[in-house]
Design an enzyme around this catalytic site. Structure first.
Site, PDB file in Angstrom:
ATOM      1  N   LYS A 110     -40.546  21.608 -12.364  1.00  0.00           N
ATOM      2  CA  LYS A 110     -41.556  21.571 -13.389  1.00  0.00           C
ATOM      3  C   LYS A 110     -41.919  22.966 -13.907  1.00  0.00           C
ATOM      4  O   LYS A 110     -42.508  23.100 -14.950  1.00  0.00           O
ATOM      5  CB  LYS A 110     -42.851  20.924 -12.833  1.00  0.00           C
ATOM      6  CG  LYS A 110     -42.674  19.504 -12.337  1.00  0.00           C
ATOM      7  CD  LYS A 110     -44.035  18.850 -12.056  1.00  0.00           C
ATOM      8  CE  LYS A 110     -44.571  19.222 -10.711  1.00  0.00           C
ATOM      9  NZ  LYS A 110     -44.038  18.489  -9.549  1.00  0.00           N
ATOM     10  N   ASP A 124     -36.287  33.780  -7.709  1.00  0.00           N
ATOM     11  CA  ASP A 124     -36.872  34.407  -6.526  1.00  0.00           C
ATOM     12  C   ASP A 124     -35.723  34.687  -5.558  1.00  0.00           C
ATOM     13  O   ASP A 124     -35.000  35.679  -5.724  1.00  0.00           O
ATOM     14  CB  ASP A 124     -37.907  33.418  -5.959  1.00  0.00           C
ATOM     15  CG  ASP A 124     -38.817  34.036  -4.936  1.00  0.00           C
ATOM     16  OD1 ASP A 124     -38.300  34.618  -3.969  1.00  0.00           O
ATOM     17  OD2 ASP A 124     -40.047  33.944  -5.061  1.00  0.00           O
ATOM     18  N   GLU A 183     -35.285  28.603 -16.645  1.00  0.00           N
ATOM     19  CA  GLU A 183     -36.034  28.608 -15.388  1.00  0.00           C
ATOM     20  C   GLU A 183     -37.250  29.519 -15.525  1.00  0.00           C
ATOM     21  O   GLU A 183     -37.207  30.513 -16.271  1.00  0.00           O
ATOM     22  CB  GLU A 183     -35.085  29.111 -14.276  1.00  0.00           C
ATOM     23  CG  GLU A 183     -35.640  29.155 -12.899  1.00  0.00           C
ATOM     24  CD  GLU A 183     -36.072  27.810 -12.328  1.00  0.00           C
ATOM     25  OE1 GLU A 183     -37.072  27.269 -12.838  1.00  0.00           O
ATOM     26  OE2 GLU A 183     -35.457  27.340 -11.368  1.00  0.00           O
ATOM     27  N   ASP A 184     -38.321  29.192 -14.823  1.00  0.00           N
ATOM     28  CA  ASP A 184     -39.510  30.062 -14.906  1.00  0.00           C
ATOM     29  C   ASP A 184     -39.324  31.341 -14.100  1.00  0.00           C
ATOM     30  O   ASP A 184     -39.713  32.417 -14.541  1.00  0.00           O
ATOM     31  CB  ASP A 184     -40.785  29.318 -14.459  1.00  0.00           C
ATOM     32  CG  ASP A 184     -40.673  28.717 -13.065  1.00  0.00           C
ATOM     33  OD1 ASP A 184     -39.538  28.530 -12.582  1.00  0.00           O
ATOM     34  OD2 ASP A 184     -41.713  28.433 -12.451  1.00  0.00           O
ATOM     35  N   ARG A 236     -50.758  25.863 -13.321  1.00  0.00           N
ATOM     36  CA  ARG A 236     -49.610  25.820 -14.242  1.00  0.00           C
ATOM     37  C   ARG A 236     -50.061  25.928 -15.698  1.00  0.00           C
ATOM     38  O   ARG A 236     -49.332  26.422 -16.550  1.00  0.00           O
ATOM     39  CB  ARG A 236     -48.825  24.518 -14.066  1.00  0.00           C
ATOM     40  CG  ARG A 236     -48.064  24.389 -12.749  1.00  0.00           C
ATOM     41  CD  ARG A 236     -47.057  23.255 -12.857  1.00  0.00           C
ATOM     42  NE  ARG A 236     -46.603  22.733 -11.577  1.00  0.00           N
ATOM     43  CZ  ARG A 236     -45.535  23.187 -10.917  1.00  0.00           C
ATOM     44  NH1 ARG A 236     -44.837  24.181 -11.396  1.00  0.00           N
ATOM     45  NH2 ARG A 236     -45.166  22.638  -9.774  1.00  0.00           N
ATOM     46  N   ASP A 240     -46.997  27.625 -10.310  1.00  0.00           N
ATOM     47  CA  ASP A 240     -48.119  27.007  -9.597  1.00  0.00           C
ATOM     48  C   ASP A 240     -48.352  27.607  -8.220  1.00  0.00           C
ATOM     49  O   ASP A 240     -47.502  28.295  -7.662  1.00  0.00           O
ATOM     50  CB  ASP A 240     -47.850  25.510  -9.411  1.00  0.00           C
ATOM     51  CG  ASP A 240     -46.794  25.231  -8.325  1.00  0.00           C
ATOM     52  OD1 ASP A 240     -45.718  25.868  -8.366  1.00  0.00           O
ATOM     53  OD2 ASP A 240     -47.064  24.407  -7.444  1.00  0.00           O
ATOM     54  N   PHE A 274     -47.451  37.398  -5.866  1.00  0.00           N
ATOM     55  CA  PHE A 274     -47.700  35.960  -5.902  1.00  0.00           C
ATOM     56  C   PHE A 274     -48.264  35.623  -7.284  1.00  0.00           C
ATOM     57  O   PHE A 274     -49.448  35.806  -7.544  1.00  0.00           O
ATOM     58  CB  PHE A 274     -48.687  35.551  -4.804  1.00  0.00           C
ATOM     59  CG  PHE A 274     -48.641  34.091  -4.487  1.00  0.00           C
ATOM     60  CD1 PHE A 274     -48.714  33.120  -5.481  1.00  0.00           C
ATOM     61  CD2 PHE A 274     -48.499  33.675  -3.170  1.00  0.00           C
ATOM     62  CE1 PHE A 274     -48.645  31.774  -5.189  1.00  0.00           C
ATOM     63  CE2 PHE A 274     -48.438  32.324  -2.864  1.00  0.00           C
ATOM     64  CZ  PHE A 274     -48.517  31.372  -3.882  1.00  0.00           C
ATOM     65  N   VAL A 275     -47.394  35.173  -8.163  1.00  0.00           N
ATOM     66  CA  VAL A 275     -47.812  34.962  -9.548  1.00  0.00           C
ATOM     67  C   VAL A 275     -47.991  33.468  -9.861  1.00  0.00           C
ATOM     68  O   VAL A 275     -47.262  32.621  -9.341  1.00  0.00           O
ATOM     69  CB  VAL A 275     -46.813  35.582 -10.550  1.00  0.00           C
ATOM     70  CG1 VAL A 275     -46.968  37.085 -10.610  1.00  0.00           C
ATOM     71  CG2 VAL A 275     -45.378  35.208 -10.228  1.00  0.00           C
TER      72      VAL A 275
HETATM   73  C1  PRP Z   1     -39.677  27.275  -8.041  1.00  0.00           C
HETATM   74  C2  PRP Z   1     -39.248  27.816  -9.386  1.00  0.00           C
HETATM   75  C3  PRP Z   1     -37.754  27.880  -9.255  1.00  0.00           C
HETATM   76  C4  PRP Z   1     -37.544  28.209  -7.796  1.00  0.00           C
HETATM   77  C5  PRP Z   1     -37.243  29.658  -7.672  1.00  0.00           C
HETATM   78  O1  PRP Z   1     -39.521  25.894  -8.081  1.00  0.00           O
HETATM   79  O2  PRP Z   1     -39.645  26.981 -10.436  1.00  0.00           O
HETATM   80  O3  PRP Z   1     -37.150  26.639  -9.563  1.00  0.00           O
HETATM   81  O4  PRP Z   1     -38.766  27.877  -7.119  1.00  0.00           O
HETATM   82  O5  PRP Z   1     -37.085  30.011  -6.330  1.00  0.00           O
HETATM   83  P1  PRP Z   1     -35.700  30.452  -5.679  1.00  0.00           P
HETATM   84  O6  PRP Z   1     -35.059  31.453  -6.572  1.00  0.00           O
HETATM   85  O7  PRP Z   1     -36.168  31.053  -4.371  1.00  0.00           O
HETATM   86  O8  PRP Z   1     -34.864  29.237  -5.447  1.00  0.00           O
HETATM   87  P2  PRP Z   1     -40.204  24.869  -7.088  1.00  0.00           P
HETATM   88  O9  PRP Z   1     -39.174  24.277  -6.202  1.00  0.00           O
HETATM   89  O10 PRP Z   1     -41.398  25.507  -6.424  1.00  0.00           O
HETATM   90  O11 PRP Z   1     -40.661  23.696  -8.036  1.00  0.00           O
HETATM   91  P3  PRP Z   1     -41.480  23.715  -9.412  1.00  0.00           P
HETATM   92  O12 PRP Z   1     -40.553  24.238 -10.471  1.00  0.00           O
HETATM   93  O13 PRP Z   1     -41.809  22.281  -9.607  1.00  0.00           O
HETATM   94  O14 PRP Z   1     -42.700  24.600  -9.209  1.00  0.00           O
END
Ligand code: PRP
Length: 195
Positions: free
Chosen positions: A52, A112, A108-109, A174, A168, A161-162
């Site tokens: 999301k 990480d 992608e947002d 969000r 979220d 921690f953003v």
């Molecule tokens: C978050 C974010 C990316 C992922 C990045 O998603 O949106 O998809 O983590 O992290 P990484 O590079 O360590 O894999 P999350 O699974 O928290 O779900 P969300 O998008 O619903 O917040």
């Protein structure tokens, strides 16, 4: 009528500081949209939002690409803590359409560890797209656990921690129009204090 910024204070009070304002984000997203439109000239990419977290970025980025595109979504969930090393990602919702011979742009947002995107890219390559590129609003290169380089990056940031603009903590924040650094008290259980 004024925009009454005080109305956001219930959420912004939890921020240590604002990292990027709504205006700074919009300016950068428009720049990325123009770059993408130029790079995909004469091609009609399939732009895929990763739910999301990417929802706000996706909505603004696609509207900043003045070209013929199609859109789809895929929903993922972070590996449980035991799966971090394997990088296995749960697919909660798959694409609606095949992508063979399509030029795919994953939106992608945040990147990480890179595990989510490297898993998705591997999975989608097996479907024989013409190409796969990645647009990520935020990049945290210091957190990488696997080599992963996005093609379009909004902002490269430190390990903070953003939250906000799709990002979220426990499904909250969000809808904040800006991106901010969350106060540690909001995500850490402090001894003797209510969390
Ligand atoms: C978050 C974010 C990316 C992922 C990045 O998603 O949106 O998809 O983590 O992290 P990484 O590079 O360590 O894999 P999350 O699974 O928290 O779900 P969300 O998008 O619903 O917040």
């Amino acid at each position: 009528m004024s925009d009454a910024p005080a109305s956001w204070s219930k959420l912004t009070d939890d921020l240590e500081r604002v990292l990027y304002t709504r205006e700074q984000i919009q300016t950068r997203v428009n720049e990325l949209g123009a770059m993408i439109a130029a790079d995909y000239a004469n091609r009609s990419p399939m732009v895929i939002g990763i739910l999301k977290g990417a929802v706000m970025f996706f909505a603004d980025l696609t509207r900043a690409i003045p070209a013929s595109i199609s859109i789809d979504f895929i929903a993922t969930s972070s590996y449980g803590s035991n799966d971090v090393t394997s990088g296995v990602v749960r697919i909660l919702k798959d694409l609606d359409r095949p992508i063979d011979d399509r030029h795919v742009l994953l939106v992608e947002d945040i990147v990480d560890s890179g595990l989510t995107l490297s898993y998705l890219v591997r999975m989608l390559r097996a479907r024989h797209p013409a190409s796969i590129r990645i647009a990520a609003l935020l990049d945290k290169p210091s957190r990488r656990k696997t080599p992963l380089q996005a093609d379009y990056i909004g902002f490269s940031i430190d390990d903070l921690f953003v939250v906000g603009y799709g990002l979220d903590f426990d499904q909250r924040y969000r809808n904040l129009p800006m991106i901010g650094v969350l106060k540690p008290a909001c995500y850490q259980k402090l001894g003797g204090e209510e969390s």
